[in-house]
Design a protein around this motif. Structure first.
Motif, PDB file in Angstrom:
ATOM      1  N   UNK A 104       0.891  -1.243   0.067  1.00  0.00           N
ATOM      2  CA  UNK A 104      -0.040   0.135   0.065  1.00  0.00           C
ATOM      3  C   UNK A 104       0.837   1.282  -0.058  1.00  0.00           C
ATOM      4  N   UNK A 105       1.993   1.010   0.448  1.00  0.00           N
ATOM      5  CA  UNK A 105       3.122   2.390   0.598  1.00  0.00           C
ATOM      6  C   UNK A 105       3.677   2.665  -0.467  1.00  0.00           C
ATOM      7  N   UNK A 106       3.422   1.807  -1.737  1.00  0.00           N
ATOM      8  CA  UNK A 106       4.326   2.015  -2.929  1.00  0.00           C
ATOM      9  C   UNK A 106       3.594   1.795  -4.111  1.00  0.00           C
ATOM     10  N   UNK A 107       3.355   0.305  -4.409  1.00  0.00           N
ATOM     11  CA  UNK A 107       2.794   0.034  -5.847  1.00  0.00           C
ATOM     12  C   UNK A 107       1.190   0.668  -5.826  1.00  0.00           C
ATOM     13  N   UNK A 108       0.420   0.186  -4.933  1.00  0.00           N
ATOM     14  CA  UNK A 108      -0.850   0.297  -4.817  1.00  0.00           C
ATOM     15  C   UNK A 108      -1.052   2.115  -4.720  1.00  0.00           C
ATOM     16  N   UNK A 109      -0.242   2.711  -4.032  1.00  0.00           N
ATOM     17  CA  UNK A 109      -0.386   4.322  -3.902  1.00  0.00           C
ATOM     18  C   UNK A 109      -0.109   4.843  -5.480  1.00  0.00           C
TER      19      UNK A 109
END
Length: 380
Positions: free
Chosen positions: A91-96
């Motif tokens: 959630x902190x990188x790709x999904x963000x």
């Protein structure tokens, strides 16, 4: 001639992501070199990932989306490391990035390549190839919910995770998939839900699918429950052409498809913002593989094939087709990494693809079966 520049943001992130993105960059630069100066790739690498989290407490810079916004595309490696909980790293990188840039269409082709043994016996004598289209912005990965009542003590906490299905979200991904189906030799679209058990969101999906299908009378359609589709992937894969499904269901089914093709290391993907308001992101499907990271034995084919999807996105169709043939020629020649039963290193597979790019003027049949040339060019 001044080459057309394509500005690419590279985010290798974690584990083997760093190795396979380097391989993909090398291949794309070779494609550009073969263009006689028609275009070039300008790379900017970002250090975000689990190491960045260890130093800064976040997976990417607070203004990360602003830094990425003006690039032509994003080339992503893999995210995840044992030191960071998976839900934080994802959630902190790709999904963000996916949600922040409304990359609502995720495309994951399933290719059965020559020279690779599939666990499906049917693949030995049947041409198999299909595309999974994944709704990439809502559904089960909408991120709605929370954890509460922890003050009750051990065993008393409650977690709520809500799926979100909107008519707008369903319609745009279904139309996107229908448009892809129209480009295929077999114009067929399979819609996947679990609407017998999930009677609200997925019934909405089914209703939208039926309505939109009326605008595509030239495309054969079917609606299949996800468990039945999982069985169909194994038992009747020759009936598949394009499969469209929600975020979670398409995620699982696409991994199954790649495993049936031989390895998750083969799987490419594109996260599109079809309106091109934001950059799209291209990445292999496999994870960060901490157990083999840094050993130089990771499979770069998924990352290289994802680079091919980027070429298509830029309108470089001939170059994308040439790269796809080079990948097929490489596997047909037996230049296989360990996850495919071979012994080739990451660099050896990458170099073989680049060598086949150089002879891209050969026609497809010659190209894929020129094993002797591949072995001589990659020996030593």
């Amino acid at each position: 001639m001044t080459p057309q520049p394509f500005r690419i943001a590279a985010i290798p992130a974690d584990g083997i992501g760093q190795e396979v993105t380097a391989a993909g960059q090398k291949v794309l630069d070779a494609v550009a070199k073969n263009s006689d100066g028609a275009f070039a790739f300008e790379w900017t690498e970002f250090p975000w990932g689990s190491d960045y989290y260890a130093e800064h407490g976040v997976m990417m810079a607070d203004d990360g989306l602003d830094q990425l916004r003006d690039f032509d595309a994003i080339y992503f490696g893999a995210v995840g490391w044992p030191s960071v909980p998976d839900h934080i790293s994802l959630w902190g990188l790709r999904l963000a990035i996916c949600q922040g840039f409304d990359q609502w269409a995720n495309v994951r082709p399933v290719h059965f390549l020559p020279g690779i043994t599939s666990p499906l016996r049917k693949a030995d004598d049947t041409k198999l190839e299909w595309i999974v289209v994944r709704e990439n912005s809502e559904g089960e990965y909408a991120g709605l919910g929370g954890r509460n009542l922890g003050a009750r003590g051990h065993g008393g906490e409650v977690a709520v995770q809500s799926s979100l299905f909107t008519e707008v979200g369903c319609e745009r991904i279904i139309r996107f998939a229908f448009d892809i189906a129209r480009t295929r030799d077999r114009r067929k679209l399979s819609s996947v839900t679990k609407s017998n058990a999930q009677q609200y969101g997925m019934v909405l999906w089914d209703d939208v699918f039926k309505r939109v299908a009326k605008d595509y009378p030239d495309v054969e359609t079917e609606s299949v429950l996800v468990d039945a589709m999982a069985a169909k992937f194994v038992l009747k894969p020759e009936e598949l052409s394009v499969v469209v499904a929600s975020n979670l269901n398409a995620d699982i089914l696409s991994d199954l498809g790649s495993a049936l093709a031989g390895s998750l290391g083969l799987a490419s993907s594109a996260n599109y913002n079809p309106e091109r308001r934001f950059p799209s992101m291209f990445e292999p499907v496999h994870g960060s593989a901490p157990d083999i990271a840094g050993q130089g034995i990771s499979n770069p084919i998924g990352a290289i094939a994802s680079a091919g999807l980027m070429l298509e996105h830029f309108g470089l169709t001939a170059e994308a087709e040439n790269l796809a043939r080079a990948i097929r020629a490489t596997t047909a020649a037996g230049v296989l990494p360990r996850d495919l039963g071979g012994s080739a290193t990451t660099d050896e597979v990458t170099d073989a693809v680049i060598e086949f790019l150089k002879i891209g003027s050969l026609n497809g049949e010659q190209y894929e079966h020129n094993r002797d040339l591949s072995h001589s060019s990659t020996a030593g």
